[in-house]
Motif scaffolding. Sequence first.
Motif, PDB file in Angstrom:
ATOM      1  N   VAL A   1      41.813  31.523  46.200  1.00 57.34           N
ATOM      2  CA  VAL A   1      41.351  30.928  44.945  1.00 57.34           C
ATOM      3  C   VAL A   1      41.433  32.000  43.862  1.00 57.34           C
ATOM      4  O   VAL A   1      40.790  33.043  43.975  1.00 57.34           O
ATOM      5  N   ASP A   2      42.244  31.754  42.847  1.00 62.45           N
ATOM      6  CA  ASP A   2      42.427  32.713  41.752  1.00 62.45           C
ATOM      7  C   ASP A   2      42.778  34.103  42.269  1.00 62.45           C
ATOM      8  O   ASP A   2      42.290  35.127  41.767  1.00 62.45           O
TER       9      ASP A   2
ATOM     10  N   LEU B   1      28.967  34.224  40.897  1.00 63.82           N
ATOM     11  CA  LEU B   1      29.523  35.568  41.037  1.00 63.82           C
ATOM     12  C   LEU B   1      31.042  35.564  40.895  1.00 63.82           C
ATOM     13  O   LEU B   1      31.620  36.423  40.218  1.00 63.82           O
ATOM     14  N   MET B   2      31.697  34.591  41.524  1.00 63.09           N
ATOM     15  CA  MET B   2      33.152  34.484  41.416  1.00 63.09           C
ATOM     16  C   MET B   2      33.572  34.271  39.965  1.00 63.09           C
ATOM     17  O   MET B   2      34.497  34.919  39.455  1.00 63.09           O
ATOM     18  N   ARG B   3      32.877  33.364  39.289  1.00 61.64           N
ATOM     19  CA  ARG B   3      33.230  33.060  37.901  1.00 61.64           C
ATOM     20  C   ARG B   3      33.005  34.260  36.992  1.00 61.64           C
ATOM     21  O   ARG B   3      33.868  34.614  36.176  1.00 61.64           O
ATOM     22  N   LEU B   4      31.856  34.914  37.127  1.00 58.53           N
ATOM     23  CA  LEU B   4      31.540  36.037  36.257  1.00 58.53           C
ATOM     24  C   LEU B   4      32.463  37.227  36.512  1.00 58.53           C
ATOM     25  O   LEU B   4      32.857  37.924  35.570  1.00 58.53           O
ATOM     26  N   CYS B   5      32.809  37.461  37.770  1.00 57.03           N
ATOM     27  CA  CYS B   5      33.763  38.539  38.062  1.00 57.03           C
ATOM     28  C   CYS B   5      35.110  38.242  37.429  1.00 57.03           C
ATOM     29  O   CYS B   5      35.761  39.136  36.869  1.00 57.03           O
ATOM     30  N   GLY B   6      35.527  36.977  37.504  1.00 56.31           N
ATOM     31  CA  GLY B   6      36.789  36.591  36.893  1.00 56.31           C
ATOM     32  C   GLY B   6      36.783  36.761  35.387  1.00 56.31           C
ATOM     33  O   GLY B   6      37.825  37.003  34.766  1.00 56.31           O
ATOM     34  N   GLU B   7      35.599  36.655  34.786  1.00 56.40           N
ATOM     35  CA  GLU B   7      35.460  36.812  33.339  1.00 56.40           C
ATOM     36  C   GLU B   7      35.252  38.266  32.935  1.00 56.40           C
ATOM     37  O   GLU B   7      35.113  38.569  31.749  1.00 56.40           O
ATOM     38  N   GLY B   8      35.196  39.163  33.938  1.00 57.63           N
ATOM     39  CA  GLY B   8      35.012  40.581  33.628  1.00 57.63           C
ATOM     40  C   GLY B   8      33.600  40.940  33.227  1.00 57.63           C
ATOM     41  O   GLY B   8      33.387  41.875  32.442  1.00 57.63           O
ATOM     42  N   ALA B   9      32.607  40.230  33.765  1.00 62.03           N
ATOM     43  CA  ALA B   9      31.216  40.459  33.383  1.00 62.03           C
ATOM     44  C   ALA B   9      30.749  41.866  33.745  1.00 62.03           C
ATOM     45  O   ALA B   9      29.897  42.432  33.062  1.00 62.03           O
ATOM     46  N   GLU B  10      31.286  42.434  34.811  1.00 58.10           N
ATOM     47  CA  GLU B  10      30.942  43.802  35.208  1.00 58.10           C
ATOM     48  C   GLU B  10      32.251  44.587  35.321  1.00 58.10           C
ATOM     49  O   GLU B  10      32.895  44.597  36.362  1.00 58.10           O
ATOM     50  N   PRO B  11      32.668  45.240  34.231  1.00 61.21           N
ATOM     51  CA  PRO B  11      33.939  45.977  34.254  1.00 61.21           C
ATOM     52  C   PRO B  11      33.974  46.996  35.384  1.00 61.21           C
ATOM     53  O   PRO B  11      32.979  47.646  35.688  1.00 61.21           O
ATOM     54  N   GLY B  12      35.128  47.101  36.006  1.00 59.60           N
ATOM     55  CA  GLY B  12      35.278  48.055  37.097  1.00 59.60           C
ATOM     56  C   GLY B  12      35.043  47.463  38.463  1.00 59.60           C
ATOM     57  O   GLY B  12      35.234  48.143  39.470  1.00 59.60           O
ATOM     58  N   CYS B  13      34.599  46.188  38.523  1.00 61.34           N
ATOM     59  CA  CYS B  13      34.381  45.516  39.809  1.00 61.34           C
ATOM     60  C   CYS B  13      35.467  44.468  40.034  1.00 61.34           C
ATOM     61  O   CYS B  13      35.846  43.760  39.107  1.00 61.34           O
ATOM     62  N   VAL B  14      35.928  44.367  41.268  1.00 61.14           N
ATOM     63  CA  VAL B  14      36.925  43.360  41.610  1.00 61.14           C
ATOM     64  C   VAL B  14      36.571  42.766  42.969  1.00 61.14           C
ATOM     65  O   VAL B  14      36.167  43.483  43.888  1.00 61.14           O
ATOM     66  N   VAL B  15      36.681  41.457  43.082  1.00 56.80           N
ATOM     67  CA  VAL B  15      36.405  40.779  44.352  1.00 56.80           C
ATOM     68  C   VAL B  15      37.659  40.822  45.218  1.00 56.80           C
ATOM     69  O   VAL B  15      38.718  40.357  44.807  1.00 56.80           O
ATOM     70  N   VAL B  16      37.531  41.405  46.413  1.00 58.37           N
ATOM     71  CA  VAL B  16      38.682  41.497  47.316  1.00 58.37           C
ATOM     72  C   VAL B  16      38.591  40.492  48.448  1.00 58.37           C
ATOM     73  O   VAL B  16      39.584  40.261  49.153  1.00 58.37           O
ATOM     74  N   ALA B  17      37.427  39.875  48.657  1.00 55.79           N
ATOM     75  CA  ALA B  17      37.286  38.869  49.714  1.00 55.79           C
ATOM     76  C   ALA B  17      36.039  38.042  49.442  1.00 55.79           C
ATOM     77  O   ALA B  17      35.049  38.532  48.904  1.00 55.79           O
ATOM     78  N   ALA B  18      36.127  36.770  49.806  1.00 56.77           N
ATOM     79  CA  ALA B  18      34.997  35.851  49.681  1.00 56.77           C
ATOM     80  C   ALA B  18      34.815  35.160  51.028  1.00 56.77           C
ATOM     81  O   ALA B  18      35.800  34.700  51.626  1.00 56.77           O
ATOM     82  N   VAL B  19      33.577  35.108  51.496  1.00 56.11           N
ATOM     83  CA  VAL B  19      33.295  34.554  52.825  1.00 56.11           C
ATOM     84  C   VAL B  19      32.309  33.403  52.701  1.00 56.11           C
ATOM     85  O   VAL B  19      31.284  33.512  52.009  1.00 56.11           O
TER      86      VAL B  19
END
Length: 237
Positions: free
Chosen positions: A47-48, A20-38
Amino acid sequence: MPAPIRLMLHGASGRMGHALMRLCGEGAEPGCVVVAAVSRKPAQRVVDGVPHFAAAELRGVPAFDVAIDFSLAEAFDQVLALCVERGAGLVSGTTGLSAAQREALVAASARIPLVWAANFSLGVALLEELVERAAATLPGWDCDIVEAHHVHKKDAPSGTALALGAAVGRGGSDPRYASLRAGDIVGEHTVQFTGTGERIELVHRATSRDVFARGALHAASRLHGRAAGNWRLRDLL
């Protein structure tokens, strides 16, 4: 431009969390951004550009719109409670939930939008609908579900096979199951309907675990802004 959908990843150190972290960083789902990882014990604090929190610090995560949870059953209660408290959506693929946890999930759906699925492949979500229709259309036919996974998978039949079986049951048939464990098979499911002199096979094969992460991201983006309820993945296609 609409505001981005803020995601909180719960279980970020696991296989799905990494995907999920990698795909979000690659823009796999435009309009989504990770604001926290637990995760239980994060190795790094950032991280990034994404802040990482220990499980004990869950209540201190910044504001988020949807939590994506692929963790352990013993950590599920806390993330569900936080989503209800903050009015955020929840996408969860955590398995092994107890009866009490499933009841809590249903109760929470009266207050927040959420989706729980054993398999977040969009193809499997469609397959569930197809097998339900086939079972309803072919009364009296035999139905067999054959699933194959890698040698390290312990549960059998798989959760996905059981979900497909439930769909078959809703269509009025009584499925039988067979399980194979071999090599590094990501996941294969065949639902076979057999009548006199003919047979129908509905098959789904996953060749990469990324399909499950992509499906979870898809679900999160479609869940945001919906009314409270216990949504199915197929409702979000």
